[in-house]
Design an enzyme around this catalytic site. Structure first.
Site, mmCIF file in Angstrom:
data_model
loop_
_atom_site.group_PDB
_atom_site.id
_atom_site.type_symbol
_atom_site.label_atom_id
_atom_site.label_comp_id
_atom_site.label_asym_id
_atom_site.label_seq_id
_atom_site.Cartn_x
_atom_site.Cartn_y
_atom_site.Cartn_z
ATOM 1 N N SER A 75 4.848 -3.999 4.044
ATOM 2 C CA SER A 75 5.199 -2.593 3.889
ATOM 3 C C SER A 75 3.970 -1.684 3.785
ATOM 4 C CB SER A 75 6.118 -2.397 2.691
ATOM 5 O OG SER A 75 5.543 -2.977 1.556
ATOM 6 N N THR A 207 5.244 0.441 -1.259
ATOM 7 C CA THR A 207 4.005 1.191 -1.102
ATOM 8 C C THR A 207 2.946 0.781 -2.113
ATOM 9 O OG1 THR A 207 5.357 3.060 -0.531
ATOM 10 C CG2 THR A 207 3.085 3.542 -1.130
ATOM 11 N N THR A 225 1.015 3.265 3.042
ATOM 12 C CA THR A 225 2.304 2.639 3.346
ATOM 13 C C THR A 225 2.605 2.757 4.828
ATOM 14 O OG1 THR A 225 4.673 2.664 2.792
ATOM 15 C CG2 THR A 225 3.583 4.777 2.944
ATOM 16 N N ARG A 235 9.567 10.597 10.462
ATOM 17 C CA ARG A 235 9.837 10.601 9.023
ATOM 18 C C ARG A 235 8.543 10.362 8.237
ATOM 19 N NH1 ARG A 235 9.151 6.889 4.452
ATOM 20 N NH2 ARG A 235 10.814 7.336 2.966
ATOM 21 N N THR A 258 6.214 4.661 -6.313
ATOM 22 C CA THR A 258 6.666 3.815 -5.209
ATOM 23 C C THR A 258 8.181 3.775 -5.229
ATOM 24 O OG1 THR A 258 6.552 1.576 -4.251
ATOM 25 C CG2 THR A 258 6.492 1.717 -6.640
ATOM 26 N N GLY A 259 8.779 3.574 -4.052
ATOM 27 C CA GLY A 259 10.235 3.493 -4.005
ATOM 28 C C GLY A 259 10.802 4.330 -2.888
#
Ligand SMILES: *[C@@H]1O[C@H](CO)[C@@H](O)[C@H](O)[C@H]1NC(C)=O
Ligand SMILES: *[C@@H]1O[C@H](CO)[C@@H](O)[C@H](O)[C@H]1NC(C)=O
Length: 347
Positions: A75, A207, A225, A235, A258-259
């Site tokens: 990722s 990330t 990321t 995006r 992060t998330g």
């Protein structure tokens, strides 16, 4: 380590050191490197940079750069998170907490070292954020190598997605029905699905966010990321947005998140956490406040944040959802001997 009969006592000593050093979560000392997830090699790359006389910016660049090369969890870096067209694009940011300068890139194509380009934006332009094709051209002009970011792995992820009727899918209110069919899509009236969100795998957006602090309390923060797998081309998530993906202020500390960036960036959680610490909150409480603020509107969002203040105290917080009850992060300071993976229970 060493050959022969010395290894048993040495291993015992290491064990004792481990027990001693893993206990005090939040034990403060400077310098400090802290980053999201158990990306230990990244932490150690940053720590090594500080130990060999690098600045906090060097440390963040080296640490996040290590993850880009190692493709942390698929990722970060090249060859991961292909978008709807199968392409990997990168987002990254670096922030100098002394000068409040920020450099960032988003939707960066064909360049592996996104955090390096982010630093070049900060140091070689007076801008903050460059995006897309033009960011890649800037990077090439600054000496970064252009290469294909697609690997067999990312190609396969993309092909499997096509075979599975393009699921999961992040579109809504379009025709044909994006929960069943691939595009191209057209707008569908009326706009009814306000909250429908493809529920992404919690591991599809790990990330790296990092905070580095030196002996003098100088703070830098950064992120890198490849975004969300199967994202709509173009995006951009929270990572390259100052105050969202990360924030640093040497008079207070730093934070990195992060998330689910699409949701988290609406709340500037890293900025909020730093402001909480400025107002006197301890790092754990500051992190919790940032998560609570988002939770109030999106109870089931996937996300976590790390926070550190200028005395080297640190904390973390995460939102408890199905499949995510603990968040792991990694710390290096003079107490940890080497890097240490710690965790918090989500709330
Ligand atoms: C990728 O796949 C191609 C064709 O299947 C193969 O020739 C190549 O060796 C693979 N590359 C890697 C790095 O696995
Ligand atoms: C950092 O947080 C710790 C724990 O709450 C606190 O004791 C310390 O005073 C804080 N440092 C600064 C510079 O605010």
């Amino acid at each position: 380590m060493m050959p022969g009969g010395d290894s048993a006592p040495a291993i015992f000593l290491l064990f004792v050191l481990n027990v001693l050093t893993c206990l005090p979560l939040g034990h403060a000392s400077l310098p400090l490197v802290i980053n999201t997830w158990p990306f230990k090699d990244a932490t150690e790359a940053a720590w090594k940079s500080l130990q060999s006389g690098g600045t906090v910016l060097d440390a963040v660049e080296k640490g996040c750069g290590q993850c880009e090369e190692a493709q942390c969890d698929g990722s970060v870096g090249y060859g991961g998170s292909p978008d709807e067209r199968g392409e990997t694009t990168l987002d990254a940011m670096i922030m100098n907490g002394d000068t409040m300068e920020v450099g960032a890139v988003a939707d960066l194509r064909r360049i592996k070292n996104a955090i390096g380009v982010a630093r070049a934006v900060m140091e070689r332009t007076t801008h903050t954020l460059l995006v897309g094709e033009s960011a890649s051209l800037f990077a090439e002009n600054m000496g970064f190598t252009a290469e294909d970011l697609t690997t067999n792995k990312s190609l396969n992820i993309f092909l499997e997605w096509l075979k599975g009727n393009c699921q999961p899918n992040y579109r809504k209110n379009v025709f044909p029905d994006p929960s069943k069919y691939c595009g191209p899509y057209k707008p569908r009236a009326p706009v009814t699905d306000k909250q429908t969100r493809g529920h992404a795998n919690v591991h599809s957006h790990d990330t790296i966010g990092m905070i580095a602090m030196d002996q003098g309390g100088r703070v830098a923060a950064g992120t890198s990321t490849n975004g969300m797998t199967h994202k709509v081309p173009g995006r951009v998530g929270d990572s390259p947005i100052a105050g969202a993906g990360a924030y640093a202020d040497s008079s207070v500390g730093g934070a990195a998140a992060t998330g689910d960036g699409d949701v988290m960036m609406r709340f500037l959680p890293s900025y909020l956490a730093v402001e909480q610490m400025r107002a006197g909150a301890d790092p754990s409480a500051a992190c919790e406040t940032a998560i609570s603020r988002i939770k109030r509107h999106y109870a089931d969002f996937f996300g976590a944040i790390i926070c550190a203040n200028t005395t080297g105290h640190y904390g973390a917080a995460c939102n408890k959802i199905a499949g995510f009850s603990q968040f792991r992060f990694t710390v290096s300071n003079s107490e940890t001997v080497t890097s240490r993976v710690l965790h918090v229970d989500c709330f």
